[in-house]
Design an enzyme around this catalytic site. Sequence first.
Site, short mmCIF file in Angstrom:
data_model
loop_
_atom_site.label_atom_id
_atom_site.label_comp_id
_atom_site.label_asym_id
_atom_site.label_seq_id
_atom_site.Cartn_x
_atom_site.Cartn_y
_atom_site.Cartn_z
N LYS A 95 3.04 5.56 -1.89
CA LYS A 95 2.75 5.69 -0.43
C LYS A 95 2.42 4.51 0.35
CE LYS A 95 -1.90 5.79 0.35
NZ LYS A 95 -2.44 4.97 1.22
N PRO B 44 3.64 -1.71 -8.00
CA PRO B 44 2.78 -2.88 -8.32
C PRO B 44 1.51 -2.41 -8.24
CG PRO B 44 4.41 -3.38 -6.83
CD PRO B 44 4.80 -2.01 -6.87
N GLY C 86 -2.70 -2.85 -7.91
CA GLY C 86 -3.62 -3.36 -6.87
C GLY C 86 -2.94 -3.85 -5.60
N GLY D 143 -2.33 -1.54 -2.86
CA GLY D 143 -2.55 -0.63 -1.92
C GLY D 143 -1.37 0.51 -1.66
N LEU D 144 -0.74 0.81 -2.66
CA LEU D 144 0.25 1.45 -2.56
C LEU D 144 0.04 2.78 -3.35
CD1 LEU D 144 3.15 -0.85 -3.11
CD2 LEU D 144 2.57 0.10 -1.03
N GLY E 48 -0.65 3.55 -6.38
CA GLY E 48 0.08 3.78 -7.90
C GLY E 48 -0.84 4.78 -8.65
N GLY E 49 -2.07 4.29 -8.95
CA GLY E 49 -2.88 5.20 -9.72
C GLY E 49 -3.22 6.47 -9.32
N SER E 50 -3.34 6.74 -7.79
CA SER E 50 -3.35 7.92 -7.24
C SER E 50 -2.30 8.83 -7.62
CB SER E 50 -3.72 7.90 -5.87
OG SER E 50 -4.93 7.40 -5.60
N ALA E 51 -1.02 8.18 -7.54
CA ALA E 51 0.28 8.83 -7.65
C ALA E 51 0.49 9.51 -9.18
CB ALA E 51 1.45 8.08 -7.50
N ASP F 168 -6.77 9.78 -1.80
CA ASP F 168 -5.49 9.80 -1.60
C ASP F 168 -4.36 10.73 -2.45
OD1 ASP F 168 -5.06 7.56 0.12
OD2 ASP F 168 -4.94 6.08 -1.45
#
Length: 310
Positions: A11, A95, A97, A99-100, A102-105, A137
Amino acid sequence: MHAYTLKAPAKINLLLEIIGDRPDGFHELVMVMQSVNLADIVELQPLSGDRIELFCNHPQVPCDQSNLAHRAARLMQEQFPGKGGVAITIDKKIPIGAGLAGGSADAAAVLVGLDLMWGLGLTQAELHTYAAKLGSDIPFCVSGGTALALGRGEELTPLPDLDQLYAVLAKYRSLSVATPWAYKTYRQQFSESYARDPEALEKRRREGHSVELLAAISHRDSQKVPQYLYNDLEKVVLPEHPQVQEIRDLFQSFGALGTMMSGSGPTVFGLADSRSKAELMATQLQTALPDPDLEILVTKFCSSGIQLLS
């Protein structure tokens, strides 16, 4: 029980406005969040007992209890005891770290996948409740698309889809910005502008920077939406990291419909209304900044969050 494979989109923030402090130590935010097609692939396989095993193809991603996906599985086991264990395999495309989210997704994919695997039949509202226990997020990552997010980001209102827009994402692999640092620094420098009471907060929500953007989104106006991008955290991150400002300036010079840092950064995106224009912009950026440390990705806005692949 079956194994499940899910797509977990990244996101970006189209708007991030900090309007005040919260009693829990977080900030009151007004955000517009947008899913993009760039996505991790998360596979869940049932295990006996209550074991949680986590595997990832990216060497810098922890595969222990500090990983949000692992924590999501543990939360679901606590809420629904006796359902069994799970092996989680993450094919990392987003990627880290950056701010996209990724871990939350990935965590959102685990929540959705275990709901399916265990036959729980949870509503989206129930999934959002569990997601909010894990991170701000994650509720958005469950449902995705385009959404207005209030509070810490967990109060979501779906908005019309903007899936006709493309984004070029650019980030230096070796550069990271700590989200707590960004918010703390913003508080130190700009807290005099914070709304101090419920009436003032509500006024800022109604009359802040989101007004024009939300109007453009309501008309699905792909030319006007990029004109109203806004991110308060640029005020502290860009002076500290001039290379992020440079990418932003280059996107503007290449004719991006709009450009901004996403979230606390350091990823910067430039928007285009066709894949060919987005790919040209990516090529121009690569030529202007021929640094192997700079990662450039072309993606498209998408209208959904976690998607079941198989």
